[in-house]
Design a protein around this motif. Sequence first.
Motif, PDB file in Angstrom:
ATOM      1  N   LEU A  88     -20.588  -1.788 -16.690  1.00  6.20           N
ATOM      2  CA  LEU A  88     -21.915  -2.347 -16.990  1.00  6.20           C
ATOM      3  C   LEU A  88     -21.947  -3.110 -18.307  1.00  6.20           C
ATOM      4  O   LEU A  88     -22.859  -3.911 -18.539  1.00  6.20           O
ATOM      5  N   GLU A  89     -20.966  -2.867 -19.178  1.00  7.86           N
ATOM      6  CA  GLU A  89     -20.890  -3.601 -20.455  1.00  7.86           C
ATOM      7  C   GLU A  89     -20.028  -4.842 -20.343  1.00  7.86           C
ATOM      8  O   GLU A  89     -19.832  -5.560 -21.325  1.00  7.86           O
ATOM      9  N   GLY A  90     -19.490  -5.094 -19.154  1.00  2.00           N
ATOM     10  CA  GLY A  90     -18.663  -6.275 -18.956  1.00  2.00           C
ATOM     11  C   GLY A  90     -17.196  -6.068 -19.249  1.00  2.00           C
ATOM     12  O   GLY A  90     -16.419  -7.035 -19.273  1.00  2.00           O
ATOM     13  N   ASN A  91     -16.786  -4.825 -19.445  1.00  2.00           N
ATOM     14  CA  ASN A  91     -15.368  -4.535 -19.682  1.00  2.00           C
ATOM     15  C   ASN A  91     -14.629  -4.431 -18.352  1.00  2.00           C
ATOM     16  O   ASN A  91     -15.164  -3.895 -17.374  1.00  2.00           O
ATOM     17  N   PRO A  92     -13.391  -4.937 -18.300  1.00  2.00           N
ATOM     18  CA  PRO A  92     -12.645  -4.888 -17.041  1.00  2.00           C
ATOM     19  C   PRO A  92     -12.289  -3.465 -16.640  1.00  2.00           C
ATOM     20  O   PRO A  92     -12.026  -2.609 -17.496  1.00  2.00           O
ATOM     21  N   VAL A  93     -12.296  -3.227 -15.337  1.00  2.00           N
ATOM     22  CA  VAL A  93     -11.899  -1.930 -14.787  1.00  2.00           C
ATOM     23  C   VAL A  93     -10.543  -2.113 -14.109  1.00  2.00           C
ATOM     24  O   VAL A  93     -10.460  -2.663 -12.998  1.00  2.00           O
ATOM     25  N   ALA A  94      -9.498  -1.705 -14.795  1.00  5.84           N
ATOM     26  CA  ALA A  94      -8.149  -1.809 -14.236  1.00  5.84           C
ATOM     27  C   ALA A  94      -7.923  -0.702 -13.219  1.00  5.84           C
ATOM     28  O   ALA A  94      -8.477   0.389 -13.324  1.00  5.84           O
ATOM     29  N   GLY A  95      -7.125  -0.995 -12.207  1.00  5.48           N
ATOM     30  CA  GLY A  95      -6.782   0.016 -11.214  1.00  5.48           C
ATOM     31  C   GLY A  95      -7.876   0.316 -10.211  1.00  5.48           C
ATOM     32  O   GLY A  95      -7.780   1.305  -9.470  1.00  5.48           O
ATOM     33  N   ALA A  96      -8.911  -0.507 -10.153  1.00  8.96           N
ATOM     34  CA  ALA A  96      -9.955  -0.330  -9.137  1.00  8.96           C
ATOM     35  C   ALA A  96      -9.424  -0.781  -7.773  1.00  8.96           C
ATOM     36  O   ALA A  96      -8.557  -1.665  -7.683  1.00  8.96           O
ATOM     37  N   THR A  97      -9.927  -0.187  -6.724  1.00 13.10           N
ATOM     38  CA  THR A  97      -9.544  -0.580  -5.371  1.00 13.10           C
ATOM     39  C   THR A  97     -10.624  -1.469  -4.772  1.00 13.10           C
ATOM     40  O   THR A  97     -11.787  -1.064  -4.657  1.00 13.10           O
ATOM     41  N   VAL A  98     -10.218  -2.684  -4.424  1.00 19.15           N
ATOM     42  CA  VAL A  98     -11.109  -3.637  -3.758  1.00 19.15           C
ATOM     43  C   VAL A  98     -10.694  -3.658  -2.288  1.00 19.15           C
ATOM     44  O   VAL A  98      -9.673  -4.231  -1.919  1.00 19.15           O
ATOM     45  N   ASP A  99     -11.466  -2.993  -1.464  1.00 20.47           N
ATOM     46  CA  ASP A  99     -11.191  -2.858  -0.036  1.00 20.47           C
ATOM     47  C   ASP A  99     -12.102  -3.852   0.674  1.00 20.47           C
ATOM     48  O   ASP A  99     -13.329  -3.696   0.669  1.00 20.47           O
ATOM     49  N   LEU A 100     -11.516  -4.901   1.268  1.00 18.96           N
ATOM     50  CA  LEU A 100     -12.346  -5.974   1.827  1.00 18.96           C
ATOM     51  C   LEU A 100     -11.922  -6.321   3.244  1.00 18.96           C
ATOM     52  O   LEU A 100     -10.753  -6.171   3.609  1.00 18.96           O
ATOM     53  N   TRP A 101     -12.895  -6.788   4.013  1.00 26.25           N
ATOM     54  CA  TRP A 101     -12.636  -7.159   5.400  1.00 26.25           C
ATOM     55  C   TRP A 101     -13.655  -8.197   5.835  1.00 26.25           C
ATOM     56  O   TRP A 101     -14.778  -8.225   5.354  1.00 26.25           O
ATOM     57  N   HIS A 102     -13.239  -9.093   6.717  1.00 28.57           N
ATOM     58  CA  HIS A 102     -14.169 -10.110   7.226  1.00 28.57           C
ATOM     59  C   HIS A 102     -13.710 -10.645   8.576  1.00 28.57           C
ATOM     60  O   HIS A 102     -12.601 -10.348   9.052  1.00 28.57           O
ATOM     61  N   ALA A 103     -14.559 -11.452   9.191  1.00 28.94           N
ATOM     62  CA  ALA A 103     -14.304 -12.001  10.521  1.00 28.94           C
ATOM     63  C   ALA A 103     -13.409 -13.229  10.440  1.00 28.94           C
ATOM     64  O   ALA A 103     -13.196 -13.821   9.371  1.00 28.94           O
ATOM     65  N   ASN A 104     -12.900 -13.646  11.599  1.00 26.04           N
ATOM     66  CA  ASN A 104     -12.107 -14.872  11.679  1.00 26.04           C
ATOM     67  C   ASN A 104     -13.021 -16.056  11.996  1.00 26.04           C
ATOM     68  O   ASN A 104     -14.249 -15.946  11.878  1.00 26.04           O
ATOM     69  N   THR A 105     -12.443 -17.182  12.408  1.00 25.60           N
ATOM     70  CA  THR A 105     -13.257 -18.374  12.669  1.00 25.60           C
ATOM     71  C   THR A 105     -14.086 -18.249  13.943  1.00 25.60           C
ATOM     72  O   THR A 105     -14.990 -19.052  14.174  1.00 25.60           O
ATOM     73  N   ARG A 106     -13.775 -17.254  14.766  1.00 28.12           N
ATOM     74  CA  ARG A 106     -14.556 -17.027  15.988  1.00 28.12           C
ATOM     75  C   ARG A 106     -15.610 -15.943  15.783  1.00 28.12           C
ATOM     76  O   ARG A 106     -16.328 -15.577  16.734  1.00 28.12           O
TER      77      ARG A 106
END
Length: 306
Positions: free
Chosen positions: A144-162
Amino acid sequence: MTVKVSQTADVQSFFKEAAGFNNNSGSPRLKSIVLRVLQDTAKIVEDLQITENEFWFAVDYLNRLGGRGEAGLLVAGLGIEHFLDLLQDAKDNEIGLSGGTPRTIEGPLYVAGAPVHNGFARMDDGTEEGAATTMFLEGQVLDLEGNPVAGATVDLWHANTRGTYSFFDQSQSEFNLRRRIITDADGRYRAQSIVPSGYGCDPKGPTQECLDLLGRHGQRPAHIHFFISAPGYRHLTTQINLSGDKYLWDDFAYATRDGLVGEVVFRDDGQRDVTGRYAELQFNFQLQPSADTSAEQRSSRPRALQ
């Protein structure tokens, strides 16, 4: 009918028996929930004068909804999943928790176990080259203070062009467009993928059947889902909805919120190692600190496992 049969002592006693209150076995919590469901269902039947045909149509609809695995989709489409976010927002405000990236719905299409990469991941399997626009997605995970969080897990998913997702669309390779990226020392994550398409409910499915009867469409804007987690921080479930989409602020699942619109920039300047036009999207996430380790975990909602 002026007499409310559901409110008579005999019927209330009957509902308590049906909900298991006349025995000492089972779950007290579930008994209370089932009793409320029975009481409220009876009240709806009486107050709205539900006909026998309407009642059994609803029972058949629930059978078809479950048979198609669309219950999670209808929950989103009727705004119930969004309501759960609004409810949690209100609870947070009541205890003074504020700040950070807004939460929004998870949706029903997450698959656990995506490959893990440090710092950078290529998400697509290359099968849509020539049809898809390459997308470079990057940003930071911050406190919340704008400091980087190292070692965080960014779990992402999205659709294809269809507008379809791997695992649920068996024509796609395993974990296509699904990755987990561990942020670097500066809290950065980077991904190369493709610009996803928006999509709609199956026009012949039970969710769209319900929406048709409500006079509503079943379309979603192009978007990217995220789970963001790190030790010492509250788990964040959210998504970026892509700017410029026709349905950006008319999402049938009510997932678009202020602070969650990703500005996509298209370029054709040869600066990236790709042929022709490509897209760039930068988005930072801010996490709230967690009061205990339970807040660091996502919910135990049942999810698909590859």
